[in-house]
Design a protein around this motif. Structure first.
Motif, PDB file in Angstrom:
ATOM      1  N   PHE A  89       7.058  -6.081   2.016  1.00 18.49           N
ATOM      2  CA  PHE A  89       6.526  -5.486   3.241  1.00 18.49           C
ATOM      3  C   PHE A  89       5.004  -5.544   3.240  1.00 18.49           C
ATOM      4  O   PHE A  89       4.384  -5.931   4.249  1.00 18.49           O
ATOM      5  CB  PHE A  89       6.995  -4.041   3.374  1.00 18.49           C
ATOM      6  CG  PHE A  89       6.338  -3.298   4.514  1.00 18.49           C
ATOM      7  CD1 PHE A  89       6.729  -3.524   5.820  1.00 18.49           C
ATOM      8  CD2 PHE A  89       5.320  -2.382   4.271  1.00 18.49           C
ATOM      9  CE1 PHE A  89       6.118  -2.856   6.877  1.00 18.49           C
ATOM     10  CE2 PHE A  89       4.705  -1.711   5.310  1.00 18.49           C
ATOM     11  CZ  PHE A  89       5.107  -1.946   6.618  1.00 18.49           C
TER      12      PHE A  89
ATOM     13  N   SER B 280       3.622  -8.930   3.965  1.00 19.67           N
ATOM     14  CA  SER B 280       3.773  -9.332   5.372  1.00 19.67           C
ATOM     15  C   SER B 280       2.623  -8.839   6.241  1.00 19.67           C
ATOM     16  O   SER B 280       2.463  -9.294   7.375  1.00 19.67           O
ATOM     17  CB  SER B 280       5.099  -8.809   5.931  1.00 19.67           C
ATOM     18  OG  SER B 280       5.053  -7.406   6.159  1.00 19.67           O
ATOM     19  N   LEU B 281       1.800  -7.923   5.711  1.00 22.38           N
ATOM     20  CA  LEU B 281       0.670  -7.390   6.471  1.00 22.38           C
ATOM     21  C   LEU B 281      -0.589  -8.249   6.332  1.00 22.38           C
ATOM     22  O   LEU B 281      -1.547  -8.050   7.080  1.00 22.38           O
ATOM     23  CB  LEU B 281       0.339  -5.967   5.998  1.00 22.38           C
ATOM     24  CG  LEU B 281       1.463  -4.925   6.085  1.00 22.38           C
ATOM     25  CD1 LEU B 281       0.994  -3.602   5.485  1.00 22.38           C
ATOM     26  CD2 LEU B 281       1.919  -4.736   7.525  1.00 22.38           C
TER      27      LEU B 281
ATOM     28  N   SER C 126      -3.252  -9.458   9.127  1.00 21.32           N
ATOM     29  CA  SER C 126      -3.036  -8.694  10.358  1.00 21.32           C
ATOM     30  C   SER C 126      -4.274  -7.869  10.725  1.00 21.32           C
ATOM     31  O   SER C 126      -5.066  -7.496   9.866  1.00 21.32           O
ATOM     32  CB  SER C 126      -1.844  -7.741  10.192  1.00 21.32           C
ATOM     33  OG  SER C 126      -0.662  -8.445   9.936  1.00 21.32           O
TER      34      SER C 126
ATOM     35  N   HIS D 173      -2.323  -3.848  14.253  1.00 25.97           N
ATOM     36  CA  HIS D 173      -0.998  -4.369  13.907  1.00 25.97           C
ATOM     37  C   HIS D 173      -0.497  -3.750  12.605  1.00 25.97           C
ATOM     38  O   HIS D 173       0.684  -3.392  12.483  1.00 25.97           O
ATOM     39  CB  HIS D 173      -1.040  -5.882  13.783  1.00 25.97           C
ATOM     40  CG  HIS D 173       0.270  -6.512  13.455  1.00 25.97           C
ATOM     41  ND1 HIS D 173       1.303  -6.596  14.360  1.00 25.97           N
ATOM     42  CD2 HIS D 173       0.740  -7.072  12.300  1.00 25.97           C
ATOM     43  CE1 HIS D 173       2.342  -7.194  13.798  1.00 25.97           C
ATOM     44  NE2 HIS D 173       2.029  -7.483  12.556  1.00 25.97           N
ATOM     45  N   THR D 174      -1.398  -3.621  11.632  1.00 18.02           N
ATOM     46  CA  THR D 174      -1.026  -3.004  10.357  1.00 18.02           C
ATOM     47  C   THR D 174      -0.560  -1.573  10.568  1.00 18.02           C
ATOM     48  O   THR D 174       0.458  -1.143  10.017  1.00 18.02           O
ATOM     49  CB  THR D 174      -2.220  -3.023   9.383  1.00 18.02           C
ATOM     50  OG1 THR D 174      -2.542  -4.383   9.075  1.00 18.02           O
ATOM     51  CG2 THR D 174      -1.912  -2.276   8.105  1.00 18.02           C
TER      52      THR D 174
ATOM     53  N   ALA E 100       0.701  -0.222  13.270  1.00 17.38           N
ATOM     54  CA  ALA E 100       1.981  -0.204  13.969  1.00 17.38           C
ATOM     55  C   ALA E 100       3.132  -0.543  13.026  1.00 17.38           C
ATOM     56  O   ALA E 100       4.205   0.078  13.086  1.00 17.38           O
ATOM     57  CB  ALA E 100       1.949  -1.183  15.141  1.00 17.38           C
ATOM     58  N   ARG E 101       2.918  -1.524  12.139  1.00 12.70           N
ATOM     59  CA  ARG E 101       3.973  -1.913  11.196  1.00 12.70           C
ATOM     60  C   ARG E 101       4.271  -0.770  10.227  1.00 12.70           C
ATOM     61  O   ARG E 101       5.437  -0.489   9.918  1.00 12.70           O
ATOM     62  CB  ARG E 101       3.544  -3.159  10.417  1.00 12.70           C
ATOM     63  CG  ARG E 101       3.505  -4.451  11.230  1.00 12.70           C
ATOM     64  CD  ARG E 101       4.903  -4.982  11.530  1.00 12.70           C
ATOM     65  NE  ARG E 101       5.750  -5.035  10.359  1.00 12.70           N
ATOM     66  CZ  ARG E 101       5.678  -5.966   9.392  1.00 12.70           C
ATOM     67  NH1 ARG E 101       4.782  -6.948   9.502  1.00 12.70           N
ATOM     68  NH2 ARG E 101       6.494  -5.948   8.366  1.00 12.70           N
ATOM     69  N   ILE E 102       3.225  -0.125   9.719  1.00 10.46           N
ATOM     70  CA  ILE E 102       3.437   0.968   8.766  1.00 10.46           C
ATOM     71  C   ILE E 102       4.073   2.164   9.469  1.00 10.46           C
ATOM     72  O   ILE E 102       4.964   2.824   8.914  1.00 10.46           O
ATOM     73  CB  ILE E 102       2.118   1.358   8.081  1.00 10.46           C
ATOM     74  CG1 ILE E 102       1.623   0.201   7.216  1.00 10.46           C
ATOM     75  CG2 ILE E 102       2.289   2.614   7.219  1.00 10.46           C
ATOM     76  CD1 ILE E 102       0.266   0.426   6.595  1.00 10.46           C
TER      77      ILE E 102
ATOM     78  N   GLY F 248       6.108   2.031  11.882  1.00  9.03           N
ATOM     79  CA  GLY F 248       7.509   1.709  12.065  1.00  9.03           C
ATOM     80  C   GLY F 248       8.335   1.967  10.817  1.00  9.03           C
ATOM     81  O   GLY F 248       9.550   2.168  10.902  1.00  9.03           O
ATOM     82  N   ARG F 249       7.659   1.999   9.673  1.00  7.97           N
ATOM     83  CA  ARG F 249       8.374   2.223   8.415  1.00  7.97           C
ATOM     84  C   ARG F 249       8.369   3.696   7.996  1.00  7.97           C
ATOM     85  O   ARG F 249       9.377   4.206   7.500  1.00  7.97           O
ATOM     86  CB  ARG F 249       7.755   1.370   7.304  1.00  7.97           C
ATOM     87  CG  ARG F 249       8.575   1.399   6.048  1.00  7.97           C
ATOM     88  CD  ARG F 249       8.128   0.361   5.053  1.00  7.97           C
ATOM     89  NE  ARG F 249       9.062   0.324   3.937  1.00  7.97           N
ATOM     90  CZ  ARG F 249      10.095  -0.493   3.839  1.00  7.97           C
ATOM     91  NH1 ARG F 249      10.323  -1.379   4.785  1.00  7.97           N
ATOM     92  NH2 ARG F 249      10.901  -0.438   2.800  1.00  7.97           N
TER      93      ARG F 249
ATOM     94  N   THR G  69      -1.371 -16.403   9.215  1.00  9.52           N
ATOM     95  CA  THR G  69      -1.846 -15.857  10.487  1.00  9.52           C
ATOM     96  C   THR G  69      -3.192 -16.452  10.861  1.00  9.52           C
ATOM     97  O   THR G  69      -3.424 -16.862  12.004  1.00  9.52           O
ATOM     98  CB  THR G  69      -1.961 -14.324  10.395  1.00  9.52           C
ATOM     99  OG1 THR G  69      -0.682 -13.769  10.089  1.00  9.52           O
ATOM    100  CG2 THR G  69      -2.461 -13.732  11.708  1.00  9.52           C
TER     101      THR G  69
END
Length: 211
Positions: A31, A34-35, A38, A42-43, A45-47, A49-50, A160
């Motif tokens: 995980f 995958s950041l 970014s 975005h980072t 938002a991804r964190i 979400g977890r 990216t």
């Protein structure tokens, strides 16, 4: 900047893992990887979400506090960056930074690491509407330098960033750090080098050619 000039990806991902663990959240390696590349938004938002929206702000605050100490001490360089930048400066090649990091932190990191003096301009995610993989940051860097993007060479570590530079119409050499290019990335058709020392070796014969 991060992962290409500065050995900062490991440090930042380590700070995120430590902050997550301290708050009781597991942020596994796949995980975190995958950041890479970014934007801050975005980072976040991804964190979120977890770990959930209620927990993300405190986790990031702790992580960045840990990381600030590393930045203040000067993030270590990636091998070969000084030799490459000295070579480009000696030959008068215009240089700009194109980073997904926001401007205040980007400038602090470059200054603390002794790299800011090598660059005429710094383009950051604070300066554009859309972060990487959109081409905006690279197009801004080219405009600041007064150079057609098609005449620019972008050096990138992350997929990216590679996609952003290619979308801007630039030539790209990728020097992977933590992320090994998969088949999809290799299919983009750009050059992949093992190190910045290799990049310097590729460029030196071109820099000595008559104008």
């Amino acid at each position: 900047m991060d992962g290409l000039m500065l050995d900062s990806e490991r440090a930042l991902l380590g700070c995120l893992a430590q902050a997550g663990g301290a708050a009781g959240h597991d942020l596994p390696e796949d995980f975190l990887l995958s950041l890479i590349g970014s934007s801050d938004a975005h980072t976040r938002a991804r964190i979120a979400g977890r770990v959930g929206m209620d927990a993300v702000d405190a986790l990031l605050h702790d992580s960045y506090a840990r990381y600030d100490g590393i930045v203040a001490a000067g993030v270590p360089h990636r091998p070969g960056i000084i030799e490459l930048l000295d070579t480009l400066a000696t030959h008068g090649i215009p240089r700009a930074v194109a980073t997904s990091t926001r401007r205040p932190l980007a400038l602090r990191k470059l200054e603390a690491a002794g790299l800011l003096r090598y660059f005429e301009h710094v383009a950051t995610s604070s300066d554009v509407a859309h972060p990487k993989p959109a081409p905006d940051i690279y197009l801004l860097a080219a405009r600041k330098l007064g150079v057609d993007p098609a005449q620019c060479l972008a050096l990138e570590d992350s997929p990216t960033g590679v996609r952003a530079a290619l979308a801007a119409g630039m030539h790209v050499i990728q020097i992977p750090d933590l992320l090994v290019p998969d088949e999809g990335v290799r299919a983009l058709g750009h050059r992949i080098a093992d190190s910045l020392h290799e990049v310097r070796g590729l460029l030196q014969p071109l820099l000595t050619l008559p104008a």
